[in-house]
Design an enzyme around this catalytic site. Structure first.
Site, PDB file in Angstrom:
ATOM      1  N   THR A   1      -5.170  -6.810 -30.066  1.00 27.40           N
ATOM      2  CA  THR A   1      -4.213  -6.981 -31.194  1.00 27.40           C
ATOM      3  C   THR A   1      -3.503  -8.189 -30.713  1.00 27.40           C
ATOM      4  OG1 THR A   1      -2.435  -5.747 -30.365  1.00 27.40           O
ATOM      5  CG2 THR A   1      -4.001  -4.719 -31.752  1.00 27.40           C
TER       6      THR A   1
ATOM      7  N   ASN B   1      -3.542 -11.405 -34.430  1.00 27.39           N
ATOM      8  CA  ASN B   1      -2.122 -11.222 -34.866  1.00 27.39           C
ATOM      9  C   ASN B   1      -1.362 -12.608 -34.379  1.00 27.39           C
ATOM     10  OD1 ASN B   1       0.437 -10.051 -35.005  1.00 27.39           O
ATOM     11  ND2 ASN B   1       0.478  -8.657 -33.179  1.00 27.39           N
TER      12      ASN B   1
ATOM     13  N   GLU C   1       8.994 -15.278 -32.382  1.00 33.03           N
ATOM     14  CA  GLU C   1       9.402 -14.531 -31.496  1.00 33.03           C
ATOM     15  C   GLU C   1       8.865 -15.322 -30.037  1.00 33.03           C
ATOM     16  OE1 GLU C   1       7.392 -10.609 -31.128  1.00 33.03           O
ATOM     17  OE2 GLU C   1       7.081 -11.073 -33.233  1.00 33.03           O
TER      18      GLU C   1
ATOM     19  N   LYS D   1      -4.129   1.278 -43.250  1.00 31.99           N
ATOM     20  CA  LYS D   1      -3.144   2.483 -43.474  1.00 31.99           C
ATOM     21  C   LYS D   1      -2.030   2.849 -44.523  1.00 31.99           C
ATOM     22  CE  LYS D   1      -4.203   4.118 -38.743  1.00 31.99           C
ATOM     23  NZ  LYS D   1      -3.739   4.616 -37.462  1.00 31.99           N
TER      24      LYS D   1
ATOM     25  N   SER E   1       9.357  -5.217 -35.557  1.00 34.86           N
ATOM     26  CA  SER E   1       9.751  -4.272 -35.084  1.00 34.86           C
ATOM     27  C   SER E   1      11.024  -4.249 -34.398  1.00 34.86           C
ATOM     28  CB  SER E   1       8.788  -4.316 -33.706  1.00 34.86           C
ATOM     29  OG  SER E   1       7.526  -4.003 -33.984  1.00 34.86           O
TER      30      SER E   1
ATOM     31  N   CYS F   1       8.447  -9.692 -35.812  1.00 34.83           N
ATOM     32  CA  CYS F   1       7.579 -10.198 -37.113  1.00 34.83           C
ATOM     33  C   CYS F   1       8.298 -10.778 -38.330  1.00 34.83           C
ATOM     34  CB  CYS F   1       6.355  -9.613 -37.146  1.00 34.83           C
ATOM     35  SG  CYS F   1       5.460  -9.388 -35.527  1.00 34.83           S
TER      36      CYS F   1
ATOM     37  N   SER G   1       5.125   2.615 -32.991  1.00 33.12           N
ATOM     38  CA  SER G   1       5.292   1.706 -34.030  1.00 33.12           C
ATOM     39  C   SER G   1       4.596   1.644 -35.232  1.00 33.12           C
ATOM     40  CB  SER G   1       4.790   0.297 -33.087  1.00 33.12           C
ATOM     41  OG  SER G   1       4.974  -0.727 -33.794  1.00 33.12           O
TER      42      SER G   1
ATOM     43  N   HIS H   1       2.338  -7.017 -43.507  1.00 30.48           N
ATOM     44  CA  HIS H   1       2.253  -7.743 -42.236  1.00 30.48           C
ATOM     45  C   HIS H   1       1.125  -7.017 -41.598  1.00 30.48           C
ATOM     46  CE1 HIS H   1       3.094  -8.701 -38.121  1.00 30.48           C
ATOM     47  NE2 HIS H   1       3.264  -7.420 -37.798  1.00 30.48           N
TER      48      HIS H   1
END
Length: 387
Positions: free
Chosen positions: A152, A275, A79, A242, A307, A111, A201, A233
């Site tokens: 990030t 990232n 991207e 998480k 995303s 991504c 997000s 990812h």
């Protein structure tokens, strides 16, 4: 016939910012970055490194082990494209001196691009087992100085060779996909930096993970305990953490311990690089392969997310003696070789890198000899050189 990853290469630029320094400069409690985000360092690309040069450099680490006459496909997921029309992969193909018969193109879906490329390459090799395919993920994550997303950021590339009878990871049949037209992250044509709704997000990412993970297990008649590791990812480490907490919830102690330990192993490189968008999942795979506890035939689950949004869950089985196809020492040296930037130097490099150099002005590079770099434009044509 098994098809999967036979080689894997990695590159990140030779500069980094320490998150402790960034936290102090931004007046933020350091643990917000170190623990709350889960990052310790982030690689910084200067004006001489872009998606193309990084993709070339990642592939160079294994290209001498490849029969170039067998390569039939080259795909680049990014991207951070360098042209609105011409594929970044064509520049890479030229630098690598691949045969003119090679089919090549670029894929963009945030991504998710590298995963899309791997799926195409897998199906291509299944139909053409005499051929191999190179798939590259290469990106520079930029959100802007003093923004919420600054911590990030990152830069780097991962390249894989997909072929029959792979030496590292055999991709298993089946997948679970889920997509929706949403606006959690995007970069308009008139913006050099991304726009993101961070909280939204994260919510979408976790929702897509649960949807695809549960659907995959149902389709394949598997349980969470069947996985030796689950990879994610990693736009930042805490996001993957998480998701992994959701995966291990209500599991027995043995399964929970295994998945947590292998998740930690998969984050070691991302913690230091940051990232890298399309390649983030596969930097996690490389980190797990070189730092985790794995055996032949172990099942690794992979959750890919882009995303906008696109999510997919799929899996692979570890090949016997996979370690022999890796080069952990070289990958660790790649990260360790970087020069630490002061915050002032980082900000100057960041601002300069957002600007395209004037036409017919040749750029230089402070990279080590042997690496490729973007040397500017000549009559508006991008130039790439090897140091």
């Amino acid at each position: 016939m098994q098809v999967g990853i036979d080689q894997i290469g990695f590159y990140t630029p030779n500069k980094y910012v320490d998150m402790l320094d960034l936290a102090h400069a931004r007046g933020v409690e350091p643990n917000k970055y170190l623990i709350g985000i889960g990052q310790s360092k982030m690689s910084v690309a200067d004006q001489s490194q872009d998606a193309v040069s990084m993709g070339i450099n990642a592939t160079l680490s294994y290209i001498n082990k490849v029969d170039l006459e067998q390569v039939g496909l080259l795909i680049m997921g990014t991207e951070s494209g360098v042209d609105q029309s011409k594929s970044a992969s064509l520049f890479v193909k030229s630098a690598l001196k691949l045969p003119p018969e090679v089919r090549t193109f670029e894929i963009k879906e945030a991504c998710f691009g590298m995963t899309a490329g791997i799926m195409v390459a897998r199906d291509y090799v299944r139909l053409h087992p005499e051929h191999s395919a190179i798939v590259i993920g290469s990106d520079i994550a930029r959100y802007g100085l003093k923004t919420g997303g600054e911590v990030t950021q990152g830069a780097g590339s991962v390249s894989v060779l997909i072929k029959a009878n792979p030496r590292i990871l055999a991709l298993t049949s089946g997948h679970s996909a889920y997509s929706a037209d949403i606006n959690d992250f995007w970069r308009p044509n008139n913006s050099a930096v991304a726009l993101v709704d961070g909280k939204y997000s994260t919510e979408v990412y976790l929702d897509f993970f649960q949807r695809t993970f549960q659907a995959y297990k149902s389709k394949q008649k598997m349980t969470t305990a069947d996985f030796t590791a689950i990879l994610y990812h990693l736009p930042f480490v805490k996001m993957g953490l998480k998701a992994n907490r959701l995966a291990v919830a209500e599991q027995d102690a043995k399964t929970k311990k295994r998945l947590e330990e292998n998740f930690t192993a998969s984050t070691l490189y991302s913690k230091q690089v940051g990232n890298i968008y399309t390649a983030s999942l596969y930097l996690g795979l490389l980190s797990l392969l070189e730092n985790g506890t794995l055996s032949a035939a172990d099942t690794i689950g992979l959750f890919s997310y882009g995303s906008g949004a696109m999510g997919e869950f799929y899996a692979g089985k570890v090949m016997a003696n996979y370690e022999q196809a890796l080069n952990k020492v070289a990958d660790e040296k790649m990260i360790a070789r970087r020069q630490q930037l002061t915050i002032a130097d980082y900000e100057q490099i960041f601002k300069q890198a957002l600007q395209l150099p004037a036409d017919n002005i040749e750029l230089s590079s402070d990279e080590a000899p042997g690496y490729w770099y973007f040397a500017g434009t000549k009559n508006h044509v991008r130039q790439y050189q090897r140091k």
